[in-house]
Design a protein around this motif. Structure first.
Motif, PDB file in Angstrom:
ATOM      1  N   CYS A  65      38.171 -41.996  40.975  1.00 59.01           N
ATOM      2  CA  CYS A  65      39.194 -41.106  41.412  1.00 59.01           C
ATOM      3  C   CYS A  65      36.962 -40.710  42.662  1.00 59.01           C
ATOM      4  CB  CYS A  65      39.461 -40.032  40.585  1.00 59.01           C
ATOM      5  SG  CYS A  65      39.497 -38.473  41.609  1.00 59.01           S
ATOM      6  N   TYR A  67      36.778 -37.884  43.653  1.00 55.79           N
ATOM      7  CA  TYR A  67      35.955 -36.526  43.016  1.00 55.79           C
ATOM      8  C   TYR A  67      35.394 -36.404  42.129  1.00 55.79           C
ATOM      9  CZ  TYR A  67      38.678 -34.834  47.532  1.00 55.79           C
ATOM     10  OH  TYR A  67      39.243 -34.512  48.517  1.00 55.79           O
ATOM     11  N   CYS A  68      36.088 -36.975  40.878  1.00 55.87           N
ATOM     12  CA  CYS A  68      35.368 -36.866  39.620  1.00 55.87           C
ATOM     13  C   CYS A  68      34.441 -38.085  39.233  1.00 55.87           C
ATOM     14  CB  CYS A  68      35.786 -36.088  38.401  1.00 55.87           C
ATOM     15  SG  CYS A  68      37.840 -37.808  38.023  1.00 55.87           S
ATOM     16  N   CYS A  99      42.269 -38.393  41.285  1.00 60.87           N
ATOM     17  CA  CYS A  99      43.044 -38.671  40.018  1.00 60.87           C
ATOM     18  C   CYS A  99      43.918 -37.975  40.269  1.00 60.87           C
ATOM     19  CB  CYS A  99      42.359 -38.832  38.857  1.00 60.87           C
ATOM     20  SG  CYS A  99      41.521 -37.082  38.510  1.00 60.87           S
ATOM     21  N   CYS A 102      42.454 -34.238  39.383  1.00 63.07           N
ATOM     22  CA  CYS A 102      42.244 -33.916  40.604  1.00 63.07           C
ATOM     23  C   CYS A 102      42.960 -33.443  41.798  1.00 63.07           C
ATOM     24  CB  CYS A 102      40.881 -35.041  41.066  1.00 63.07           C
ATOM     25  SG  CYS A 102      39.059 -34.530  40.448  1.00 63.07           S
ATOM     26  N   ARG A 168      35.802 -29.450  32.732  1.00 64.73           N
ATOM     27  CA  ARG A 168      35.755 -30.432  32.496  1.00 64.73           C
ATOM     28  C   ARG A 168      36.087 -31.347  30.971  1.00 64.73           C
ATOM     29  NH1 ARG A 168      38.022 -32.611  37.588  1.00 64.73           N
ATOM     30  NH2 ARG A 168      38.822 -34.426  36.269  1.00 64.73           N
TER      31      ARG A 168
HETATM   32 ZN   LIG Z   1      39.252 -37.175  39.673  1.00 60.63          ZN
END
Ligand SMILES: [Zn+2]
Length: 250
Positions: A65, A67-68, A99, A102, A168
């Protein structure tokens, strides 16, 4: 989060996206139902195999992903959300690989600053570590403190809060593991008698699953052992890594 270079789409797919967008604009779609249905209908078309392929290649071998960088990137994510911004529904620059987690956390959250620019960081347009900070002891990502503002970076704050980067647990564990591996590589490098900076960089890049390297070589990360030891003993190697990794200067 790491900075990702956006690749161009194959011409045929790019032309399809342009024509889908023209169609959406002409139909003047609005509201989540209409926009969602329009997207779903077109999402099945052939152009999206190419879109997914290019996004996957941009995301790297593990297709994480954007973002993460922790979970598998499974969905096409609209940076500017679909419903309020149907004019960006098929805009290539607006599409990311995300993902499920997110996507769920972001939902329709998309705050803008006073000039109408997004506060959420776009990994294909922004250098995340200009706005974010990292704690190697907890593995937690948070907003960077900006001395010139005497406050935390607003975009770092919003990004942390929207994607819950500081809450998280699995993400923090992944970050700690990656950081330990990076630190280990530098420790090993320091014990060698010959110092090949390019070889170091390539091992570090290979191990950096969570995009932490620009932080490790920025002034804040450079205070942490063994990066501090590298800066002290081999300043030219540290400087080269910092430049190659585009580590923030402050
Ligand atoms: Zn993510």
């Amino acid at each position: 989060m790491r900075r990702i270079e956006r690749s161009p789409l194959p011409k045929k797919a790019a032309r399809s996206l342009t024509s889908f967008q023209r169609e959406a604009n002409a139909a003047q779609i609005s509201g989540s139902k209409q926009v969602g249905a329009f997207w779903q209908r077109h999402r099945k078309k052939a152009a999206f195999s190419a879109v997914l392929e290019v996004l996957g290649a941009m995301a790297g071998d593990r297709q994480r992903c954007m973002y993460c960088l922790d979970s598998h990137g499974t969905d096409i994510e609209h940076f500017w959300p679909k419903t309020p911004y149907p004019a960006k529904l098929f805009e290539w620059e607006n599409l990311l690989l995300g993902c499920t987690e997110c996507g769920r956390l972001k939902g329709s959250k998309f705050p803008l600053d006073a000039t109408g620019n997004p506060l959420l960081l776009d990994p294909t347009a922004d250098d995340p570590w200009e706005h974010l900070d990292f704690d190697p002891r907890t593995g937690i990502i948070s907003a960077r403190f900006d001395r010139s503002l005497d406050d935390y970076c607003p975009r770092g704050k919003e990004t942390t809060s929207i994607l819950q980067l500081d809450r998280r647990e699995a993400l923090a564990i992944g970050h700690k593991k990656t950081y330990r591996r990076l630190a280990q590589i530098v420790e090993e490098f320091l014990t060698q008698t010959q110092h090949d900076a390019q070889a170091l960089l390539s091992s570090l890049r290979e191990a950096d699953e969570h995009g932490l390297l620009p932080w490790c070589f920025c002034p804040r990360g450079g205070e942490e052992a063994p990066f501090a030891a590298l800066r002290e003993k081999l300043p030219e190697v540290f400087a080269l890594c910092a430049a190659e990794l585009k580590a923030p200067a402050a």
